[in-house]
Design a protein around this motif. Structure first.
Motif, PDB file in Angstrom:
ATOM      1  N   LYS A  25       0.830  -1.210   0.000  1.00 32.24           N
ATOM      2  CA  LYS A  25       0.000   0.000   0.000  1.00 32.24           C
ATOM      3  C   LYS A  25       0.859   1.252   0.000  1.00 32.24           C
ATOM      4  CE  LYS A  25      -3.966   2.097   0.111  1.00 32.24           C
ATOM      5  NZ  LYS A  25      -4.884   1.981  -1.045  1.00 32.24           N
ATOM      6  N   ILE A  26       1.917   1.279   0.819  1.00 29.07           N
ATOM      7  CA  ILE A  26       2.785   2.464   0.856  1.00 29.07           C
ATOM      8  C   ILE A  26       3.451   2.661  -0.509  1.00 29.07           C
ATOM      9  CG2 ILE A  26       4.911   3.394   1.865  1.00 29.07           C
ATOM     10  CD1 ILE A  26       4.116   2.074   4.492  1.00 29.07           C
ATOM     11  N   ALA A  27       3.940   1.552  -1.100  1.00 26.05           N
ATOM     12  CA  ALA A  27       4.583   1.652  -2.414  1.00 26.05           C
ATOM     13  C   ALA A  27       3.606   2.172  -3.461  1.00 26.05           C
ATOM     14  CB  ALA A  27       5.147   0.291  -2.824  1.00 26.05           C
ATOM     15  N   GLU A  28       2.373   1.693  -3.392  1.00 22.25           N
ATOM     16  CA  GLU A  28       1.338   2.157  -4.315  1.00 22.25           C
ATOM     17  C   GLU A  28       1.087   3.650  -4.158  1.00 22.25           C
ATOM     18  OE1 GLU A  28      -3.477   1.681  -4.960  1.00 22.25           O
ATOM     19  OE2 GLU A  28      -2.407   0.181  -3.788  1.00 22.25           O
ATOM     20  N   CYS A  30       3.014   5.880  -3.098  1.00 22.80           N
ATOM     21  CA  CYS A  30       4.177   6.679  -3.500  1.00 22.80           C
ATOM     22  C   CYS A  30       4.370   6.669  -5.020  1.00 22.80           C
ATOM     23  CB  CYS A  30       5.444   6.155  -2.826  1.00 22.80           C
ATOM     24  SG  CYS A  30       5.484   6.461  -1.060  1.00 22.80           S
ATOM     25  N   GLY A  31       3.454   5.999  -5.757  1.00 20.93           N
ATOM     26  CA  GLY A  31       3.492   6.037  -7.219  1.00 20.93           C
ATOM     27  C   GLY A  31       4.430   5.046  -7.847  1.00 20.93           C
ATOM     28  N   MET A  32       4.783   3.988  -7.154  1.00 21.94           N
ATOM     29  CA  MET A  32       5.671   2.976  -7.722  1.00 21.94           C
ATOM     30  C   MET A  32       4.902   2.076  -8.695  1.00 21.94           C
ATOM     31  SD  MET A  32       8.131   1.537  -4.747  1.00 21.94           S
ATOM     32  CE  MET A  32       9.353   2.581  -3.963  1.00 21.94           C
ATOM     33  N   ALA A  33       5.652   1.550  -9.658  1.00 24.19           N
ATOM     34  CA  ALA A  33       5.073   0.563 -10.585  1.00 24.19           C
ATOM     35  C   ALA A  33       4.815  -0.731  -9.837  1.00 24.19           C
ATOM     36  CB  ALA A  33       6.051   0.323 -11.745  1.00 24.19           C
ATOM     37  N   SER A  34       3.906  -1.550 -10.381  1.00 19.73           N
ATOM     38  CA  SER A  34       3.499  -2.779  -9.701  1.00 19.73           C
ATOM     39  C   SER A  34       4.667  -3.715  -9.469  1.00 19.73           C
ATOM     40  CB  SER A  34       2.425  -3.510 -10.535  1.00 19.73           C
ATOM     41  OG  SER A  34       1.277  -2.711 -10.651  1.00 19.73           O
ATOM     42  N   SER A  35       5.586  -3.788 -10.445  1.00 19.32           N
ATOM     43  CA  SER A  35       6.719  -4.706 -10.296  1.00 19.32           C
ATOM     44  C   SER A  35       7.607  -4.294  -9.111  1.00 19.32           C
ATOM     45  CB  SER A  35       7.546  -4.741 -11.587  1.00 19.32           C
ATOM     46  OG  SER A  35       8.015  -3.423 -11.897  1.00 19.32           O
ATOM     47  N   PHE A  36       7.803  -2.990  -8.966  1.00 19.45           N
ATOM     48  CA  PHE A  36       8.633  -2.501  -7.852  1.00 19.45           C
ATOM     49  C   PHE A  36       7.900  -2.668  -6.508  1.00 19.45           C
ATOM     50  CE2 PHE A  36      10.626  -0.106 -11.361  1.00 19.45           C
ATOM     51  CZ  PHE A  36      11.942  -0.536 -11.184  1.00 19.45           C
ATOM     52  N   GLN A  37       6.575  -2.497  -6.539  1.00 19.18           N
ATOM     53  CA  GLN A  37       5.806  -2.715  -5.310  1.00 19.18           C
ATOM     54  C   GLN A  37       5.991  -4.149  -4.825  1.00 19.18           C
ATOM     55  OE1 GLN A  37       1.624  -1.696  -5.788  1.00 19.18           O
ATOM     56  NE2 GLN A  37       2.138   0.138  -7.006  1.00 19.18           N
ATOM     57  N   THR A  38       5.903  -5.100  -5.814  1.00 19.10           N
ATOM     58  CA  THR A  38       5.994  -6.513  -5.455  1.00 19.10           C
ATOM     59  C   THR A  38       7.401  -6.874  -4.980  1.00 19.10           C
ATOM     60  OG1 THR A  38       4.314  -7.025  -7.108  1.00 19.10           O
ATOM     61  CG2 THR A  38       5.666  -8.848  -6.305  1.00 19.10           C
ATOM     62  N   ARG A  39       8.427  -6.386  -5.698  1.00 18.30           N
ATOM     63  CA  ARG A  39       9.804  -6.700  -5.329  1.00 18.30           C
ATOM     64  C   ARG A  39      10.115  -6.192  -3.904  1.00 18.30           C
ATOM     65  NH1 ARG A  39      13.141  -7.954  -9.733  1.00 18.30           N
ATOM     66  NH2 ARG A  39      14.972  -7.077  -8.677  1.00 18.30           N
ATOM     67  N   PHE A  40       9.719  -4.941  -3.601  1.00 17.44           N
ATOM     68  CA  PHE A  40      10.002  -4.358  -2.274  1.00 17.44           C
ATOM     69  C   PHE A  40       9.261  -5.121  -1.178  1.00 17.44           C
ATOM     70  CE2 PHE A  40       8.622  -1.298   1.041  1.00 17.44           C
ATOM     71  CZ  PHE A  40       9.858  -1.037   1.599  1.00 17.44           C
ATOM     72  N   SER A  41       7.985  -5.392  -1.405  1.00 13.59           N
ATOM     73  CA  SER A  41       7.164  -6.070  -0.394  1.00 13.59           C
ATOM     74  C   SER A  41       7.649  -7.496  -0.159  1.00 13.59           C
ATOM     75  CB  SER A  41       5.699  -6.085  -0.837  1.00 13.59           C
ATOM     76  OG  SER A  41       5.217  -4.779  -1.014  1.00 13.59           O
ATOM     77  N   GLY A 123       9.404  14.114  -7.113  1.00 20.17           N
ATOM     78  CA  GLY A 123       8.805  15.453  -7.094  1.00 20.17           C
ATOM     79  C   GLY A 123       7.330  15.421  -6.783  1.00 20.17           C
ATOM     80  N   LEU A 124       6.671  14.338  -7.130  1.00 22.45           N
ATOM     81  CA  LEU A 124       5.230  14.238  -6.874  1.00 22.45           C
ATOM     82  C   LEU A 124       4.931  13.971  -5.390  1.00 22.45           C
ATOM     83  CD1 LEU A 124       4.185  12.069  -9.968  1.00 22.45           C
ATOM     84  CD2 LEU A 124       4.027  14.553  -9.697  1.00 22.45           C
ATOM     85  N   LEU A 125       5.954  13.563  -4.650  1.00 24.87           N
ATOM     86  CA  LEU A 125       5.746  13.210  -3.231  1.00 24.87           C
ATOM     87  C   LEU A 125       6.024  14.455  -2.369  1.00 24.87           C
ATOM     88  CD1 LEU A 125       4.953  10.605  -1.754  1.00 24.87           C
ATOM     89  CD2 LEU A 125       7.367  10.243  -1.260  1.00 24.87           C
ATOM     90  N   SER A 126       5.030  15.367  -2.348  1.00 28.01           N
ATOM     91  CA  SER A 126       5.171  16.636  -1.594  1.00 28.01           C
ATOM     92  C   SER A 126       4.948  16.393  -0.107  1.00 28.01           C
ATOM     93  CB  SER A 126       4.145  17.639  -2.117  1.00 28.01           C
ATOM     94  OG  SER A 126       2.827  17.141  -1.882  1.00 28.01           O
ATOM     95  N   GLU A 127       5.171  17.436   0.682  1.00 25.31           N
ATOM     96  CA  GLU A 127       4.957  17.366   2.133  1.00 25.31           C
ATOM     97  C   GLU A 127       3.501  17.045   2.450  1.00 25.31           C
ATOM     98  OE1 GLU A 127       6.898  17.508   4.816  1.00 25.31           O
ATOM     99  OE2 GLU A 127       8.716  17.618   3.597  1.00 25.31           O
ATOM    100  N   ALA A 128       2.598  17.633   1.686  1.00 26.13           N
ATOM    101  CA  ALA A 128       1.167  17.388   1.905  1.00 26.13           C
ATOM    102  C   ALA A 128       0.821  15.941   1.589  1.00 26.13           C
ATOM    103  CB  ALA A 128       0.336  18.323   1.030  1.00 26.13           C
ATOM    104  N   LYS A 129       1.450  15.406   0.526  1.00 23.56           N
ATOM    105  CA  LYS A 129       1.206  14.014   0.159  1.00 23.56           C
ATOM    106  C   LYS A 129       1.731  13.062   1.241  1.00 23.56           C
ATOM    107  CE  LYS A 129       0.244  10.532  -2.625  1.00 23.56           C
ATOM    108  NZ  LYS A 129      -1.138  10.125  -2.906  1.00 23.56           N
ATOM    109  N   ILE A 130       2.933  13.378   1.751  1.00 24.33           N
ATOM    110  CA  ILE A 130       3.512  12.540   2.810  1.00 24.33           C
ATOM    111  C   ILE A 130       2.613  12.544   4.037  1.00 24.33           C
ATOM    112  CG2 ILE A 130       5.472  12.305   4.399  1.00 24.33           C
ATOM    113  CD1 ILE A 130       7.244  13.403   2.124  1.00 24.33           C
TER     114      ILE A 130
END
Length: 540
Positions: A25-28, A30-41, A123-130
């Protein structure tokens, strides 16, 4: 800078599922691609599975690591008190293949595994987004009934820890403050005792009754304390009193307070008892009271001393006048006896008891002179000055030369010091002591005057170094130590008058002279072994 998003305790397989889903969920978010979400998790799950199977006190923390505005990453940190990599190297090898960004460290019985995944569009991960990501997991709905129960348990654990911490703080406060505290119920049972009170107790404090209180409360204060306790129970009121509590071999005054221990709804079934040390204040009050009484006694003493000085002055004048008035007719009697005897033969003198009358008149004259000398000893009107005792002894031996020659006496005088005193009185002192030494003997007299010797077993008010110590020793008849309390009293004689002359004033005069010099005089003697008089004259 790492911003923590969520923590997960790794205890069982359900926690492994939660860890995997939340990493995804966190990877999602943060805008990560599905492959990177799966590898990290999957990499995180491999290490988490190892921690659940073989670790102890395992904890997963998920967060965002902001290195700079253009470089951000998701980070997972798994800590454990076991060397996880050594326990399951295969799991770490597999996790490293899946995610090339893995670091491991084990030190001080603590392992730490860091797994990170760079964010492709930082750049898309602003303070408000965090902040929105953090808030999401803070108010995230449960993923399953287990997750909901776990959340509740975690909340309960947090509350329990806070409650325990609060209780510990209050307990520490109660144990460290210098107040003795206990809690009672209505049946006189002691429910709680703080450490300060326990330190006063030799036996367990289980019941607030006479049998237990006698172990540490002063017996005279127990009735008052129990009466106050009973009234407090009956009237649901406070009690305030003073009590002495045992501390070692002493009793310390305490202010005693018994207060109802009320609950939030106003009800209560226990009482708080406080004992506060007020011993210092009590001592101050008693001291002030004693000072007041002391001042009254002091005024009475001053008044009595004033009257005594007046009486002594009157007595001194009376002694002088009486001795003068007695000496004058006595001299006339002796002169008339002498003239009347000029025309009488020796037989006639014996028939008329001329020798006895003359001897009695002489004794009376000596007695009057001694009494007058005794009454005149007073240093208040005379100034002390340096007196050379060697010169004094020369004068004394000159006065006694006829007696010394008549008795073929041996007199040894060692060098004596110079002292502060009154020459006439010190001359009288040594005259009386040496004259006694020559008088009270049945063999050839030997008298030794020495300086600096210290008698055995001597008890002084101060150090011997503060005194000039002079001894006058003889080889005379001696005396028993049982007379030590009365030998210096007026008119005390240890022998019949027809054995040895004197009127019993000489040694009383010696003591008054030495006391007049703020000194001491005593003696050591045994019958038939001679006598040594010890004279102590202060150096200052």
């Amino acid at each position: 800078m790492v911003k923590e998003i969520i923590q997960i305790n790794l205890d069982n397989e359900m926690d492994l599922i939660l860890a995997h889903k939340r990493c995804m969920k966190i990877a999602e978010m943060c805008g990560m691609a599905s492959s990177f979400q799966t590898r990290f998790s999957t990499a995180v799950s491999e290490v988490a599975r190892c921690a659940i199977a073989k670790g102890t006190n395992s904890l997963l923390v998920l967060g965002l690591n902001i290195k700079k505005a253009t470089q951000k990453e998701i980070i997972a940190v798994i800590t454990d008190s076991v060397d996880l990599k050594n326990c399951s190297p295969e799991a770490f090898i597999y996790a490293s293949k899946i995610s090339g960004n893995i670091q491991y460290n084990y030190a001080n019985n603590q392992s730490e595994t860091k797994i990170s995944q760079p964010i492709s569009a930082p750049g898309l991960l602003s303070e408000a987004k965090i902040k929105s990501i953090i808030d999401y997991f803070k108010f995230e709905p449960p993923l399953s009934p287990y997750d909901e129960i776990r959340k509740k348990n975690i909340e309960l654990i947090v509350l329990s820890e806070k409650l325990t911490e609060s209780e510990n703080k209050y307990k520490q406060l109660a144990n460290t403050i210098p107040i003795l505290i206990c809690v009672l119920n209505e049946r006189n049972n002691v429910l709680l005792v703080n450490e300060s009170l326990e330190n006063y107790l030799d036996l367990p404090f289980l019941s607030f009754d006479r049998k237990t209180l006698i172990n540490f409360i002063h017996p005279e204060d127990i009735d008052n304390l129990l009466e106050g306790w009973n009234k407090a129970k009956q009237n649901r009121s406070d009690f305030l009193g003073e009590t002495r509590i045992k501390s070692g071999s002493n009793y310390i005054w305490h202010l005693t307070s018994i207060i109802p221990n009320k609950a939030e709804d106003g009800s209560f079934n226990s009482w708080l008892v406080y004992f506060v040390d007020i011993n210092a204040q009590k001592m101050i009050v008693e001291t002030l009271k004693d000072n007041t009484e002391l001042k009254l006694i002091q005024r009475e003493l001053e008044s009595a001393n004033s009257k005594l000085r007046f009486k002594n002055k009157e007595l001194e004048q009376f002694a002088y006048i009486a001795s003068h008035d007695l000496q004058e007719p006595l001299r006339k009697i002796m002169i008339m006896l002498s003239r009347a005897g000029e025309h009488l033969s020796e037989d006639q003198k014996k028939n008329y008891y001329f020798d006895r009358i003359t001897l009695a008149a002489g004794r009376l004259s000596n007695l009057i002179t001694d009494v007058l000398n005794y009454s005149r000893i007073d240093n208040k009107t005379q100034q002390f000055e340096e007196v050379d005792l060697d010169d004094i002894l020369v004068e004394v031996l000159g006065d006694l030369s006829l007696v010394i020659e008549e008795k073929n006496a041996i007199v040894n005088v060692n060098p004596l010091p110079k002292v502060l005193g009154l020459g006439t009185q010190l001359r009288q002192l040594f005259y009386n002591l040496i004259n006694n030494a020559l008088k009270f003997t049945t063999i050839q007299p030997t008298v030794t005057v020495n300086y600096g010797d210290i008698p055995k077993d001597e008890k002084l008010l101060g150090s011997p170094e503060n005194y000039h110590i002079i001894s006058v020793a003889d080889n005379g008849i001696g005396m028993d130590s049982k007379y030590s309390e009365r030998i210096f009293d007026m008119f005390q004689r240890l022998h019949e008058r027809d054995q040895y002359g004197g009127n019993g004033i000489g040694l009383a005069l010696c003591r008054r002279i030495i006391e007049n010099h703020n000194g001491l005089i005593n003696f050591s003697s045994n019958p038939g072994e001679g006598t040594t008089f010890w004279i102590y004259i202060p150096k200052k």
